[in-house]
Design a protein around this motif. Structure first.
Motif, PDB file in Angstrom:
ATOM      1  N   PRO D  24       0.837  -1.221   0.000  1.00 15.87           N
ATOM      2  CA  PRO D  24       0.000   0.000   0.000  1.00 15.87           C
ATOM      3  C   PRO D  24       0.863   1.258   0.000  1.00 15.87           C
ATOM      4  N   THR D  25       2.019   1.162   0.679  1.00 15.30           N
ATOM      5  CA  THR D  25       2.876   2.349   0.768  1.00 15.30           C
ATOM      6  C   THR D  25       3.499   2.681  -0.587  1.00 15.30           C
ATOM      7  N   GLY D  26       3.283   1.815  -1.572  1.00 12.57           N
ATOM      8  CA  GLY D  26       3.835   2.099  -2.890  1.00 12.57           C
ATOM      9  C   GLY D  26       5.108   1.342  -3.174  1.00 12.57           C
ATOM     10  N   THR D  27       5.710   0.752  -2.119  1.00 11.75           N
ATOM     11  CA  THR D  27       6.948   0.010  -2.352  1.00 11.75           C
ATOM     12  C   THR D  27       6.673  -1.198  -3.248  1.00 11.75           C
ATOM     13  N   LEU D  28       7.382  -1.294  -4.351  1.00 14.79           N
ATOM     14  CA  LEU D  28       7.255  -2.468  -5.222  1.00 14.79           C
ATOM     15  C   LEU D  28       8.255  -3.503  -4.721  1.00 14.79           C
ATOM     16  N   GLU D  48      20.073  -7.618  -0.741  1.00 17.87           N
ATOM     17  CA  GLU D  48      20.255  -6.677   0.368  1.00 17.87           C
ATOM     18  C   GLU D  48      18.915  -6.396   1.025  1.00 17.87           C
ATOM     19  N   ASN D  49      18.960  -5.618   2.100  1.00 16.81           N
ATOM     20  CA  ASN D  49      17.715  -5.320   2.798  1.00 16.81           C
ATOM     21  C   ASN D  49      16.717  -4.719   1.835  1.00 16.81           C
ATOM     22  N   GLY D  50      15.499  -5.165   1.981  1.00 21.95           N
ATOM     23  CA  GLY D  50      14.454  -4.565   1.175  1.00 21.95           C
ATOM     24  C   GLY D  50      14.446  -5.057  -0.246  1.00 21.95           C
ATOM     25  N   ALA D  51      15.298  -6.024  -0.536  1.00 27.82           N
ATOM     26  CA  ALA D  51      15.324  -6.552  -1.900  1.00 27.82           C
ATOM     27  C   ALA D  51      14.009  -7.253  -2.223  1.00 27.82           C
ATOM     28  N   ARG D 225      17.524  -8.196  -6.422  1.00 29.47           N
ATOM     29  CA  ARG D 225      17.782  -6.791  -6.109  1.00 29.47           C
ATOM     30  C   ARG D 225      16.535  -5.977  -6.430  1.00 29.47           C
ATOM     31  N   ARG D 226      16.092  -5.171  -5.427  1.00 27.98           N
ATOM     32  CA  ARG D 226      14.929  -4.303  -5.594  1.00 27.98           C
ATOM     33  C   ARG D 226      13.771  -5.046  -6.264  1.00 27.98           C
ATOM     34  N   GLY D 227      13.527  -6.276  -5.803  1.00 29.11           N
ATOM     35  CA  GLY D 227      12.331  -6.993  -6.233  1.00 29.11           C
ATOM     36  C   GLY D 227      12.467  -7.751  -7.533  1.00 29.11           C
ATOM     37  N   SER D 414       9.213   6.487  11.604  1.00 26.21           N
ATOM     38  CA  SER D 414       8.740   5.119  11.378  1.00 26.21           C
ATOM     39  C   SER D 414       8.621   4.806   9.901  1.00 26.21           C
ATOM     40  N   THR D 415       8.482   5.839   9.078  1.00 21.54           N
ATOM     41  CA  THR D 415       8.314   5.560   7.647  1.00 21.54           C
ATOM     42  C   THR D 415       9.659   5.418   6.947  1.00 21.54           C
ATOM     43  N   LEU D 416      10.758   5.576   7.697  1.00 21.24           N
ATOM     44  CA  LEU D 416      12.065   5.421   7.062  1.00 21.24           C
ATOM     45  C   LEU D 416      12.464   3.954   7.006  1.00 21.24           C
ATOM     46  N   SER D 417      13.362   3.636   6.078  1.00 21.79           N
ATOM     47  CA  SER D 417      13.846   2.274   5.983  1.00 21.79           C
ATOM     48  C   SER D 417      14.771   1.986   7.149  1.00 21.79           C
ATOM     49  N   GLY D 418      14.944   0.702   7.422  1.00 19.68           N
ATOM     50  CA  GLY D 418      15.773   0.302   8.550  1.00 19.68           C
ATOM     51  C   GLY D 418      17.121   0.984   8.535  1.00 19.68           C
ATOM     52  N   GLY D 419      17.769   0.943   7.372  1.00 20.58           N
ATOM     53  CA  GLY D 419      19.101   1.525   7.291  1.00 20.58           C
ATOM     54  C   GLY D 419      19.081   2.998   7.561  1.00 20.58           C
ATOM     55  N   ASN D 420      18.056   3.646   7.024  1.00 19.04           N
ATOM     56  CA  ASN D 420      17.984   5.094   7.227  1.00 19.04           C
ATOM     57  C   ASN D 420      17.637   5.428   8.662  1.00 19.04           C
ATOM     58  N   GLN D 421      16.827   4.571   9.271  1.00 17.19           N
ATOM     59  CA  GLN D 421      16.552   4.784  10.696  1.00 17.19           C
ATOM     60  C   GLN D 421      17.855   4.700  11.480  1.00 17.19           C
ATOM     61  N   LEU D 446      21.256  -4.772   8.787  1.00 17.62           N
ATOM     62  CA  LEU D 446      21.402  -3.830   7.679  1.00 17.62           C
ATOM     63  C   LEU D 446      22.103  -4.505   6.501  1.00 17.62           C
ATOM     64  N   ASP D 447      22.002  -3.877   5.341  1.00 16.11           N
ATOM     65  CA  ASP D 447      22.587  -4.488   4.147  1.00 16.11           C
ATOM     66  C   ASP D 447      23.999  -3.965   3.921  1.00 16.11           C
ATOM     67  N   VAL D 448      24.639  -4.589   2.980  1.00 19.27           N
ATOM     68  CA  VAL D 448      26.052  -4.290   2.739  1.00 19.27           C
ATOM     69  C   VAL D 448      26.286  -2.796   2.581  1.00 19.27           C
TER      70      VAL D 448
HETATM   71  N1  ATP Z   1       6.527  -1.825   7.596  1.00 23.94           N
HETATM   72  C1  ATP Z   1       6.553  -0.824   6.692  1.00 23.94           C
HETATM   73  N2  ATP Z   1       5.452  -0.063   6.504  1.00 23.94           N
HETATM   74  C2  ATP Z   1       5.444   0.920   5.626  1.00 23.94           C
HETATM   75  N3  ATP Z   1       6.475   1.220   4.824  1.00 23.94           N
HETATM   76  C3  ATP Z   1       7.585   0.487   4.953  1.00 23.94           C
HETATM   77  C4  ATP Z   1       7.683  -0.554   5.901  1.00 23.94           C
HETATM   78  N4  ATP Z   1       8.902  -1.090   5.793  1.00 23.94           N
HETATM   79  C5  ATP Z   1       9.526  -0.398   4.847  1.00 23.94           C
HETATM   80  N5  ATP Z   1       8.746   0.529   4.328  1.00 23.94           N
HETATM   81  C6  ATP Z   1       9.120   1.448   3.252  1.00 23.94           C
HETATM   82  O1  ATP Z   1       9.832   0.708   2.259  1.00 23.94           O
HETATM   83  C7  ATP Z   1      11.050   1.362   1.990  1.00 23.94           C
HETATM   84  C8  ATP Z   1      12.182   0.367   2.037  1.00 23.94           C
HETATM   85  O2  ATP Z   1      12.283  -0.106   3.384  1.00 23.94           O
HETATM   86  P1  ATP Z   1      13.459  -1.127   3.772  1.00 23.94           P
HETATM   87  O3  ATP Z   1      13.835  -0.936   5.199  1.00 23.94           O
HETATM   88  O4  ATP Z   1      13.163  -2.505   3.352  1.00 23.94           O
HETATM   89  O5  ATP Z   1      14.525  -0.567   2.801  1.00 23.94           O
HETATM   90  P2  ATP Z   1      15.988  -1.127   2.880  1.00 23.94           P
HETATM   91  O6  ATP Z   1      16.322  -1.620   1.548  1.00 23.94           O
HETATM   92  O7  ATP Z   1      16.121  -2.010   4.060  1.00 23.94           O
HETATM   93  O8  ATP Z   1      16.715   0.254   3.142  1.00 23.94           O
HETATM   94  P3  ATP Z   1      18.039   0.197   3.969  1.00 23.94           P
HETATM   95  O9  ATP Z   1      18.948  -0.588   3.109  1.00 23.94           O
HETATM   96  O10 ATP Z   1      18.403   1.639   4.133  1.00 23.94           O
HETATM   97  O11 ATP Z   1      17.632  -0.492   5.239  1.00 23.94           O
HETATM   98  C9  ATP Z   1      11.272   2.396   3.068  1.00 23.94           C
HETATM   99  O12 ATP Z   1      11.495   3.630   2.422  1.00 23.94           O
HETATM  100  C10 ATP Z   1      10.034   2.452   3.863  1.00 23.94           C
HETATM  101  O13 ATP Z   1       9.386   3.732   3.717  1.00 23.94           O
END
Ligand code: ATP
Ligand code: ATP
Ligand code: MG
Ligand code: MG
Lengths: 314, 379, 344, 517
Positions: D24-28, D48-51, D225-227, D414-421, D446-448
């Motif tokens: 829903p957040t738009g992340t593909l 990597e994370n979020g792949a 990578r990225r889905g 909370s809307t930031l990615s893990g790495g960015n947090q 975290l990812d590489v």
């Molecule tokens: N549980 C969640 N709910 C809503 N949006 C999320 C959630 N998890 C991640 N996102 C969104 O998806 C994007 C990617 O998040 P994710 O943490 O997987 O990225 P990442 O590849 O791990 O980044 P990084 O490598 O910096 O950790 C983020 O920008 C975040 O806004």
């Protein structure tokens, strides 16, 4: 209709409290019917609303305003002084207008458009006591009060004790104040304890808590005595054990007051409802067959003596 | 313009909820009218609502009644709301209200003769301090022993009613009355500013709204309170002292509740008697929830409840619709706020739900665990 | 002499407690019943992860509709039948309100404290409103009575056994049933499949979900069951304990039940003990004035105002909670609505 | 390493075709992913994370519904609505975040959902216990069915997770980063279990960030990578470097060049420190550590050997029962948290959601969370009024400086990615006037790319003369960053090494056993 507009402001809580509010309201309605007027009621939910509730009727140009309970007395007095054109009745309000700051004997002038309707609960309690003292076999009777700081409750029970002693000087009276009008389970507990102590008659002056008291009496097959109205009628489930009730004829008093105003005009001062005007009494004896010899006479006699002032219940 | 739209984003759901509540209540009134002497009357709700409106806003005295009824709810709502911010659910407003009212009554009565500028401030102060003290107890116990504030405050409410009744009877009963009560507060009463009853307490309440808002948003204390509420662990690592903040917040909450009692006593009632009910304590919770525990929200919620209070009498005497219908309407408003899903569907509201992190925190910290330790909190 | 005063009083007090025990025991259970049932409702809810502060309201509604049923029927179908129908209706209404709370908390994911508060206010309004419109005008009262169960006197009069038997058996049916519910739920929660799933759902719904357990179904089930128990508590107040209804007659028992639940650390038996403690303190306040002690002790006990005895249960709960029980940890997911991520 | 006789037998047990998932957040998260898993093979999923690895597996397990794509099992199209369906089809999953109920026993956790009951739904825990023991014996690890999960080590919990899956006789087992928090020894045991399962003919999907592990255990490797699937390799035909580049999409340096440290005066001195945990057990039993300015000291150790209490003593959240802590020569044993920060102390916690951030807060508030009461963030009359202008300015500066990816400083963290947090925390803690930094697993999960960034920052600080204490259960990270490595076991320092790969196994052994064999 063109008749009198009569408004009533209840004591805090609810209209259907099976006590002051409910029967005052019934009385006001009777009175309205009798004088061909209309009656409306405002239920007070918080002490802070007294003023505005009374004022509401004033603003709506009501002719008679009845307020219920001693707490609202102060505001009623103020309203009466501010609106000489309106007749005020205060149920259970003993009007006391101090002449000055350090006057405690109420020497001040009561406004002539404000009448307090007070009751001699002690007399009613005394009559109930006579019944209890007569029918107890164990020589132990009980009384459960809702609150130890509410004058009517205490007066009922004082009278009850004296009434019982008047027929059995050595009778022992167990008294408990639950300090809660809304705790049937606590009332039941009090009564149960008294009964296990040997009490075979219990008198309740405790509102809903009292329902629990009478329920315990019925379950234990001992006698219960009701209060305010003939509870043999108002609590049909408990008819099996209610022997009588100490009546304080609120409904009657409220209705009569309105008639008085219609017939005689402005009413003032404190109007005491007691034996002299049948404002109090004991309900018919129930469930006793035969009724113990002389019981009814004793009650009649005591009532007469109270009328004549020969007998002081407390 | 954009500010207006922003405001509407927040206000839309509550407003729609109120409309919906009135609608449903209307059905109840119509249906039930068939039971009554008057018989079936489809227009009864309109009549009733009209009287409510007139009673609350139709006249200067109506408006001032509304404000006077709303003032203690503002203080009470703030008390509950402030607690929620720190993750505390203060159900004890009722008790703190009574203690505050009692203290103000006693001090006020003892200074009844003194000049108003002496007696009144001291009486108000007494109420505030008494409430604070009574709020401190559960706060301290929670901080020290972890005793759950919901339990302790409920118990202290009941204890307050009983022990204050005792106090009036045995300690400060005024002579010359057939029933137990304290002497009148006389000169210590809050001065009436406008009309019949619009007293100084109303002003104090509105000021309090903005003071609390300022403290929460702009001061370090507010930041600490909110942080402890949202994540106590992080607060500790940031050098804050959750234990201290908890006790302090509960004390401040009690202080606000005490002020509610104080202005009610000095502005309206004038003497303390056992019969005094603390319906304010109960309504304050609803007000805080309705206001999303945000000071401005609480301001409006309190005004709404105040209006119901002020309009009810006219409704009763003109239409003899039972006052209990007010409770039904208030409950429905809260229902539709809680289940805002319904509202959104019905009115096609796009507005994002104004997040109430505090409330979620409170519901989660119900038994003392921090939200961060609840499952599902992973990356 | 003065040195011995205190220990002597303590001793006298202990003796006094023993002597009044036969009076205390029989009245405790009835005092504890509505609290215990309410607390069990709370346990069922919160063990499955749903906070319910609306127990007070659920009790009140059930109390009213249970009474209304008996009130309407007892003259036509007879007292006994009417009562049991009334109890059934009360339980049913409780279950329905449970359904409402479950829908709000589980499906709508509304804030559960707001939902509960709504329940409490609504109950006051609805019952008061209908009471005014239906019952009061009729001028009648009464809803029939539950025939009391009495243990044979020869048993009741036995020295030690008597009071203990009376404690459990000299009671109305609902009061007696409480003990059964407590034991059954305690066993069920920790020894059965339903209990295991309930606890899992309340602690870590996602974990349960990944094992194919339907979190929603489990929560609905528990909240509805809990509502039924709250309904039974309501039935107790109107049909077993008083035989009449009054607005707001629950008088905060729903909240005290919550206290008992937290006090009992979310276990059925613990909650029951909490309710019993409260009931015992109340009972003591009653007994002390009905059957006063003799001697110095009596003087002291009588010198304490009745209001203090009335406040005793509340103060005692606070003291024990702070002093003995301390921090209590609820189910980890208590109050957290469960959302399947990325699912409709 | 491919010792499974059946390994790579042609027939795919599992085929995922064109799986696509947008949140829903738009992340593909998944973008037309294809994946084959054959009978009796261990198939590694790398990215990597979020792949999109977890997302893909959650779809397979019925936790998520894909927007498009189909799943075939044994060639037949399988619609999987929820985990129940997956379980019924013999699919098991060990999740990235443990799916265990801490307050329940091992047995209760294992049978949950498929309970063994007698009449009237009454649990038969005795029978359950027997089966679980037998199952443990088969897979070659011992397991106490009666133990509470909350009391188990991570490694033991990992086994319970696997037992859960095997108890449901899985044919396809998914493990999402199972080794992230294990010691080399524990990792090896788990690998043993996996090989045993493969012997029995099960197919395993193995997700990890750790390239060396993947190369050791996998029969085939698919990189996402990225889905999107960006490549598939056999261990024999590839290298860590190639895989890393595939994952990130550019060539990354796996080893940050640590350079040489120029240790100066003692910055942090821990002297004979003793402390108890909340249950009053002594978990820190006399620790002596000295960290000099300009050096990185790593403390390796299995989680739960007193590191947490040690750290709390350093941060100022726990009173030591004995010993002293000195910052830059000043005794701060009894000093409050903020006093220590004033002296020049910084701390990066392991669990960022629990200790490091207030998730509902904006990025800006989180960036000043530990300095909220310092000028210039407070001022006006007295020092209790927050200065929004100053806070905003600082926030924007840090966001730029640390390249934090966020729409604005006023978005909820909370809307930031893990790495960015994690970057938010690092940016907040890595201030200029530092003397000592304590890092608790600063790159967990975290990812590489993110790891590389943070490691560079740490080394930069060290070279600026900051004394760094790195506490971590991730031996790789400790070895990679530290100038000196200490091993902590049962509340004591049981060994000290000059970091170098050669020591790896001895350190691992010390971590596990407390004494090198
Ligand atoms: N549980 C969640 N709910 C809503 N949006 C999320 C959630 N998890 C991640 N996102 C969104 O998806 C994007 C990617 O998040 P994710 O943490 O997987 O990225 P990442 O590849 O791990 O980044 P990084 O490598 O910096 O950790 C983020 O920008 C975040 O806004
Ligand atoms: N519930 C969610 N809502 C919104 N976005 C999500 C959600 N879950 C995952 N995402 C995003 O989808 C993308 C894929 O997430 P996923 O967890 O599959 O990555 P991953 O490969 O498992 O990363 P990691 O190695 O950190 O586990 C990420 O950007 C993540 O932030
Ligand atoms: Mg993942
Ligand atoms: Mg991530």
């Amino acid at each position: 209709g063109g008749g009198l507009k009569i408004g009533m402001v209840t004591d805090i809580g609810q209209l259907e409290d099976k006590s002051f509010n409910e029967f005052s309201w019934k009385g006001v309605q009777d009175g309205a019917k009798a004088v061909g007027g209309t009656a409306q009621v405002i239920v007070t939910k918080d002490i802070a609303d007294y003023k505005q509730n009374i004022q509401q009727f004033v603003d709506q140009k009501y002719d008679v305003i009845v307020t219920v309970g001693f707490l609202i007395g102060t505001d009623t007095l103020a309203a009466a002084q501010a609106n000489p054109g309106i007749q005020f009745f205060g149920i259970d309000q003993f009007i006391c207008v101090p002449a000055d700051a350090n006057d405690k004997e109420c020497k001040g002038k009561v406004p002539d458009n404000y009448q307090g309707l007070v009751f001699n609960e002690a007399q009613a309690g005394y009559l109930a006591g006579i019944v209890a003292g007569t029918i107890t076999k164990s020589g132990k009777i009980g009384a459960v009060g809702g609150r130890s700081d509410v004058p009517p409750v205490v007066n009922y029970i004082k009278g009850y004790e004296n009434g019982a002693k008047s027929v059995k000087s050595n009778v022992q009276v167990l008294v408990n104040y639950t300090e809660d009008f809304n705790a049937p389970d606590k009332g039941e507990a009090s009564a149960k304890t008294m009964i296990s102590q040997g009490a075979d008659v219990v008198f309740q002056v405790a509102g809903l808590t009292g329902a629990g008291v009478l329920r315990a009496a019925c379950n234990a097959k001992v006698w219960g005595i009701g209060v305010d109205v003939d509870q043999y009628l108002s609590l049909p489930d408990l008819q099996s054990c209610i022997v009588t009730s100490a009546e304080k004829r609120l409904q009657n008093a409220a209705g009569e007051a309105i008639k008085r105003f219609k017939d005689k005009g402005k009413q003032s001062g404190n109007y005491t409802n007691d034996a002299t005007n049948a404002g109090i009494g004991a309900s018919p004896i129930r469930n006793l067959s035969p009724v113990p010899a002389g019981l009814e006479d004793k009650i009649k006699q005591a009532t007469e003596d109270m009328k004549s002032g020969k007998l002081k219940p407390v | 313009m954009t500010r207006l739209r922003a405001a509407w984003r927040v206000a839309s759901i509550p407003v729609y909820s109120i409309l919906l509540a009135l609608l449903v209540a209307a059905v109840v009134i119509i249906v039930s009218s068939t039971f009554t002497a008057t018989g079936f009357d489809p227009l009864l709700p309109l009549a009733a609502y009209l009287r409510l409106l007139i009673g609350a806003f139709g006249s200067p005295s109506g408006i001032s009644n509304t404000l006077v009824a709303a003032a203690p709810l503002m203080f009470g709502g703030l008390a509950v709301g402030l607690g929620l911010k720190a993750g505390l659910f203060n159900i004890g407003v009722a008790g703190q209200f009574l203690v505050g009212a009692f203290a103000s009554a006693v001090v006020g009565a003892s200074l009844a003769g003194a000049p108003m500028l002496v007696g009144m401030p001291l009486a108000v102060l007494a109420g505030a301090l008494a409430g604070a003290a009574y709020g401190f107890i559960p706060g301290f116990l929670k901080a020290r022993t972890g005793a759950h504030e919901v339990v302790t405050t409920i118990m202290l409410n009941n204890a307050a009613t009983l022990l204050l009744t005792w106090a009036v009877n045995d300690l400060v009963r005024a002579p010359g009355f057939t029933f137990p009560r304290t002497a009148a507060v006389g000169e210590s009463a809050l001065p009436v500013l406008i009309g019949r009853n619009l007293h100084l307490g109303v002003v104090l309440a509105v000021v309090a709204i903005f003071v609390v808002r300022w403290v929460l948003d702009r001061t370090t204390l507010g930041f600490e309170i909110r942080t402890v509420g949202l994540n106590p662990e992080a607060a500790r690592y940031a050098g804050m002292r959750p234990v201290f903040i908890t006790a302090l917040t509960m004390t401040l909450s009690g202080l606000l509740a005490g002020l509610a009692g104080s202005i009610q006593m000095l502005g309206v009632i004038g003497f303390y008697a056992p019969g005094i009910t603390a319906s304010v304590g109960f309504d304050s919770i609803a007000v805080a929830l309705l206001g999303r525990s945000d000071p401005i929200g609480i301001l409006f919620a309190a005004l709404l409840f105040g209006a119901f209070r002020a309009g009810a009498p006219l409704m009763q005497i003109e239409t003899s619709v039972p006052i209990e219908v007010i409770d039904i309407i208030q409950a429905l408003v809260i229902l539709f706020l809680a289940a805002d899903l319904i509202v959104r569907r019905l009115f096609r509201v796009r507005a994002a739900k104004p997040e109430i992190a505090e409330l979620q925190t409170v519901t989660k910290t119900w038994g003392g665990t921090t939200p961060s330790t609840t499952p599902g909190g992973g990356d | 002499m003065d040195l011995l005063a205190i220990p002597r009083l303590v001793f006298e007090f202990a003796v006094y407690l023993l002597t009044v025990l036969p009076d205390l025991l029989p009245i405790i259970l009835a005092l504890a019943t509505p609290l215990a049932l309410g607390a069990l409702c709370g346990v069922l809810n919160e063990r499955s992860g749903v906070v319910n502060i609306g127990i007070e309201g659920m009790m009140l509604m059930s109390a009213f509709f249970g009474y209304l049923t008996g009130f309407a029927l007892h003259q036509t179908v007879g007292s006994a039948v009417a009562i049991w129908l009334g109890i059934a209706v009360a339980v049913g209404v409780g279950a329905l309100l449970g359904l409402l709370h479950a829908w709000l908390s589980v499906s709508v994911r509304a804030d559960q404290i707001i939902a509960g508060t709504m329940m409490n206010i609504a109950a006051l309004g609805v019952t008061g409103y209908l009471n005014r419109l239906i019952i009061t005008p009729s001028g009648r009262g009464g809803a029939g009575v539950i025939p009391p169960f009495r243990i044979p006197p020869e048993l009741a009069d036995l020295p030690v056994v008597g009071p203990i038997l009376a404690m459990f058996l000299d009671q109305g049916p609902i009061a007696m049933s409480v003990i059964v519910f407590v034991l059954v739920l305690q066993f069920g929660l920790f020894r059965t499949r339903w209990g295991l799933r309930t606890r899992a759902v309340g602690e870590h719904p996602k974990a349960a979900d990944t094992l194919g357990i339907d979190v929603f179904r489990q929560r609905y089930l528990n909240v509805i069951l809990g509502g039924a128990l709250a309904g039974l508590a309501g039935a107790f107040l109107t049909l077993e304990s008083t035989g009449s209804f009054q607005n707001g007659m629950t008088g905060g028992r729903g909240f005290i039940a919550l206290a008992a639940m937290i006090f009992g650390r979310w276990t059925p038996v613990g909650s029951f003990l909490g309710a019993l403690l409260f009931g015992t303190a109340t009972a003591f306040g009653v007994v002390v004035s009905v059957r006063p002690a003799e001697g110095d002790l009596g003087v002291i006990l009588r010198s304490i105002p009745t209001f203090w005895y009335a406040a005793l249960p509340y103060l005692l709960t606070v003291v024990i909670l702070a002093g003995v029980v301390g921090r209590s940890v609820p189910p980890a997911a208590d109050g957290v609505p469960y959302a399947k991520e990325g699912k409709a | 390493m491919k010792d499974g006789p059946t390994a790579g037998s042609a027939r795919p047990v599992l085929e995922m075709r064109g799986i696509t998932k947008r949140f829903p957040t738009g992340t593909l998260a998944n973008d037309g992913i294809d994946l084959d898993v054959r009978r009796g093979e261990i198939h590694a999923l790398l990215g990597e994370n979020g792949a999109g690895k977890t997302t893909l597996m959650n779809i397979l397990y019925g936790l998520l519904v894909p927007d498009a794509g189909e799943i075939r099992i044994d060639g037949a199209v399988a619609t999987i609505h929820d985990p129940a369906d997956a379980i019924a089809r013999g699919i098991g999953m060990v999740h990235q975040h443990f799916m265990l109920v801490p307050v329940l026993t091992v047995a209760e956790n294992v049978i949950l959902g498929q309970e063994i009951t007698r009449a009237a739904q009454i649990l038969d825990l005795a029978e359950a216990g027997r089966r679980i023991r037998a199952l443990g014996a088969r897979l070659g690890f011992d397991i106490d069915p009666g133990a509470r999960v909350s009391g188990l080590s991570v490694g033991q919990q990992q086994r319970v997770e696997i037992a859960k899956a095997v108890y449901r006789d899985v044919r396809i087992l998914v493990l999402d980063e199972p080794t992230a928090v294990l010691t080399p020894q524990e990792t090896r045991e788990i690998f043993g279990v996996l090989r045993a399962l493969r012997q029995d003919g099960a197919s395993i999907v193995f997700i990890s960030h750790k390239l060396d592990e993947v190369l050791e255990i996998a029969d085939r490797i698919t990189v996402i990578r990225r889905g999107r699937v960006v490549g598939s390799r056999r261990p024999g035909e590839t290298s860590e470097q190639e895989l890393a580049d595939l994952m990130v999409g550019r060539s990354v340096s796996l080893r940050v060049d640590r350079g040489t440290s120029h240790a100066g005066a003692p910055a942090l001195e821990i002297v004979g420190l003793r402390a108890n945990d909340d249950r009053r057990h002594e978990t820190v039993r006399g620790v002596d550590v000295t960290v000099r300015a300009g050096e990185i000291v790593g403390i390796a150790g299995v989680a739960g050997n007193g590191q947490d209490e040690l750290i709390e003593c350093l941060v100022g959240l726990r009173r030591p029962t004995a010993g002293a802590v000195r910052l830059a020569g000043r005794d701060v044993t009894r000093a409050s948290v903020d006093r220590r920060r004033d002296v020049g102390f910084a701390f990066v916690p392991a669990d960022r959601h629990r200790y490091g951030l207030v998730l509902p807060y904006t990025v800006r508030d989180n960036l000043v969370l530990t300095r909220y009461a310092e000028r210039p963030y407070v001022g006006g009359l007295g020092t209790f009024i927050r200065q929004d202008a100053a806070i905003d300015e600082a926030a924007r500066r840090l966001i730029a400086e640390f390249d934090i990816r966020t729409p604005s400083e006023r978005d909820p963290v909370s809307t930031l990615s893990g790495g960015n947090q994690q970057k938010v925390i690092v940016a907040r803690e890595f201030r200029q006037d530092l003397k000592v930094m304590v890092l608790d697993q600063p790159t967990r999960g975290l990812d590489v790319g993110s790891i590389e960034f943070i490691h560079r920052q740490v080394i930069a600080r060290r070279d600026a003369g900051v004394g760094v204490l790195l506490v971590s259960a991730e031996l790789d990270e400790v070895l990679e960053l530290s100038d000196r490595v200490l091993v902590m076991h049962r509340g004591r320092i049981v060994g000290e090494f000059a970091a170098s790969e050669a020591q790896r196994d001895r350190i691992g052994l010390l971590m596990a056993k407390g004494a090198a064999a």
